[in-house]
Design a protein around this motif. Structure first.
Motif, mmCIF file in Angstrom:
data_model
loop_
_atom_site.group_PDB
_atom_site.id
_atom_site.type_symbol
_atom_site.label_atom_id
_atom_site.label_comp_id
_atom_site.label_asym_id
_atom_site.label_seq_id
_atom_site.Cartn_x
_atom_site.Cartn_y
_atom_site.Cartn_z
ATOM 1 N N LEU A 5 -11.199 7.337 -71.343
ATOM 2 C CA LEU A 5 -10.796 6.458 -70.167
ATOM 3 C C LEU A 5 -9.760 6.796 -69.545
ATOM 4 O O LEU A 5 -9.399 6.807 -68.032
ATOM 5 C CB LEU A 5 -10.821 4.915 -70.538
ATOM 6 C CG LEU A 5 -12.386 4.381 -71.047
ATOM 7 C CD1 LEU A 5 -11.988 2.974 -71.539
ATOM 8 C CD2 LEU A 5 -13.276 4.410 -70.021
ATOM 9 N N GLN A 9 -9.379 8.604 -65.287
ATOM 10 C CA GLN A 9 -8.709 7.936 -64.460
ATOM 11 C C GLN A 9 -9.809 7.141 -63.549
ATOM 12 O O GLN A 9 -9.482 7.252 -62.087
ATOM 13 C CB GLN A 9 -7.916 8.887 -63.703
ATOM 14 C CG GLN A 9 -6.866 9.537 -64.588
ATOM 15 C CD GLN A 9 -5.986 10.332 -63.604
ATOM 16 O OE1 GLN A 9 -6.260 10.746 -62.681
ATOM 17 N NE2 GLN A 9 -4.722 11.107 -64.254
ATOM 18 N N GLY A 10 -10.549 6.269 -64.188
ATOM 19 C CA GLY A 10 -11.547 5.698 -63.386
ATOM 20 C C GLY A 10 -11.110 4.412 -62.722
ATOM 21 O O GLY A 10 -9.916 4.036 -63.148
ATOM 22 N N SER A 11 -11.875 3.854 -61.812
ATOM 23 C CA SER A 11 -11.553 2.538 -61.232
ATOM 24 C C SER A 11 -12.667 1.730 -61.575
ATOM 25 O O SER A 11 -13.772 1.600 -61.859
ATOM 26 C CB SER A 11 -11.153 2.745 -59.834
ATOM 27 O OG SER A 11 -12.459 2.816 -59.186
ATOM 28 N N CYS A 12 -12.384 0.239 -61.301
ATOM 29 C CA CYS A 12 -13.306 -0.568 -61.599
ATOM 30 C C CYS A 12 -14.429 -0.551 -60.259
ATOM 31 O O CYS A 12 -15.364 -1.558 -60.245
ATOM 32 C CB CYS A 12 -12.760 -2.032 -61.518
ATOM 33 S SG CYS A 12 -11.945 -2.462 -59.837
ATOM 34 N N HIS A 13 -14.395 0.325 -59.449
ATOM 35 C CA HIS A 13 -15.413 0.468 -58.367
ATOM 36 C C HIS A 13 -16.484 1.588 -58.649
ATOM 37 O O HIS A 13 -17.421 1.726 -57.981
ATOM 38 C CB HIS A 13 -14.776 1.009 -57.078
ATOM 39 C CG HIS A 13 -13.671 -0.168 -56.718
ATOM 40 N ND1 HIS A 13 -14.218 -1.256 -56.141
ATOM 41 C CD2 HIS A 13 -12.337 -0.406 -56.739
ATOM 42 C CE1 HIS A 13 -12.946 -2.036 -55.637
ATOM 43 N NE2 HIS A 13 -11.871 -1.517 -56.187
ATOM 44 N N LYS A 14 -16.126 2.344 -59.872
ATOM 45 C CA LYS A 14 -17.031 3.363 -60.217
ATOM 46 C C LYS A 14 -17.856 3.027 -61.553
ATOM 47 O O LYS A 14 -17.144 2.316 -62.482
ATOM 48 C CB LYS A 14 -16.486 4.454 -60.411
ATOM 49 C CG LYS A 14 -15.952 4.950 -59.071
ATOM 50 C CD LYS A 14 -15.186 6.316 -58.875
ATOM 51 C CE LYS A 14 -14.791 6.525 -57.411
ATOM 52 N NZ LYS A 14 -14.098 8.109 -57.581
ATOM 53 N N PRO A 15 -19.063 3.441 -61.934
ATOM 54 C CA PRO A 15 -19.652 3.116 -63.116
ATOM 55 C C PRO A 15 -19.045 3.942 -64.155
ATOM 56 O O PRO A 15 -18.771 5.361 -63.966
ATOM 57 C CB PRO A 15 -21.295 3.673 -62.955
ATOM 58 C CG PRO A 15 -21.233 4.168 -61.535
ATOM 59 C CD PRO A 15 -19.847 3.835 -60.964
ATOM 60 N N GLY A 17 -17.882 4.457 -68.522
ATOM 61 C CA GLY A 17 -18.122 4.064 -70.089
ATOM 62 C C GLY A 17 -17.944 5.089 -70.969
ATOM 63 O O GLY A 17 -18.318 6.397 -70.750
ATOM 64 N N TYR A 33 -20.088 8.556 -66.200
ATOM 65 C CA TYR A 33 -19.061 8.477 -65.181
ATOM 66 C C TYR A 33 -19.788 8.714 -63.726
ATOM 67 O O TYR A 33 -20.910 9.537 -63.674
ATOM 68 C CB TYR A 33 -18.099 9.515 -65.106
ATOM 69 C CG TYR A 33 -16.910 9.403 -64.000
ATOM 70 C CD1 TYR A 33 -16.149 8.287 -63.755
ATOM 71 C CD2 TYR A 33 -16.932 10.132 -62.591
ATOM 72 C CE1 TYR A 33 -15.127 7.878 -62.737
ATOM 73 C CE2 TYR A 33 -15.886 9.874 -61.705
ATOM 74 C CZ TYR A 33 -15.142 8.972 -61.794
ATOM 75 O OH TYR A 33 -14.192 8.636 -60.835
ATOM 76 N N GLU A 36 -19.348 5.861 -56.545
ATOM 77 C CA GLU A 36 -19.427 4.644 -56.164
ATOM 78 C C GLU A 36 -20.668 3.734 -55.794
ATOM 79 O O GLU A 36 -20.752 2.784 -56.075
ATOM 80 C CB GLU A 36 -18.267 4.088 -55.009
ATOM 81 C CG GLU A 36 -16.847 4.320 -55.426
ATOM 82 C CD GLU A 36 -15.579 3.814 -54.363
ATOM 83 O OE1 GLU A 36 -16.074 2.738 -53.683
ATOM 84 O OE2 GLU A 36 -14.838 4.419 -54.190
#
Length: 72
Positions: A5, A9-15, A17, A33, A36
């Motif tokens: 994770l 460097q993901g955000s809450c706007h992209k799938p 896990g 990953y 959007e």
């Protein structure tokens, strides 16, 4: 999972896990990953020794990000 994770460097706007399982000394880490819109989803798995957990997470993130770049 944390290294993946952090590496992605993901955000809450992209799938995004990650799921890790351990069987004796073997670590299996799966990461997901997507973009959007959810049109492109990359899923990969890496397997290695539990002593290499952080490297496995970062390497998986790197591999998925590279695959996402080529998927566009």
């Amino acid at each position: 999972e944390r290294a993946f994770l952090k590496g992605i460097q993901g955000s809450c706007h992209k799938p995004i896990g990650a799921k890790a399982t351990i069987d004796h000394e073997k670590l299996t880490l799966s990461g997901l990953y997507g973009d959007e819109a959810g049109d492109k989803i990359i899923l990969r798995t890496k397997i290695g020794h539990i002593d290499e957990a952080e490297n496995i997470g970062f390497n998986l993130a790197q591999e998925i990000m590279e695959a996402m770049t080529h998927a566009r």
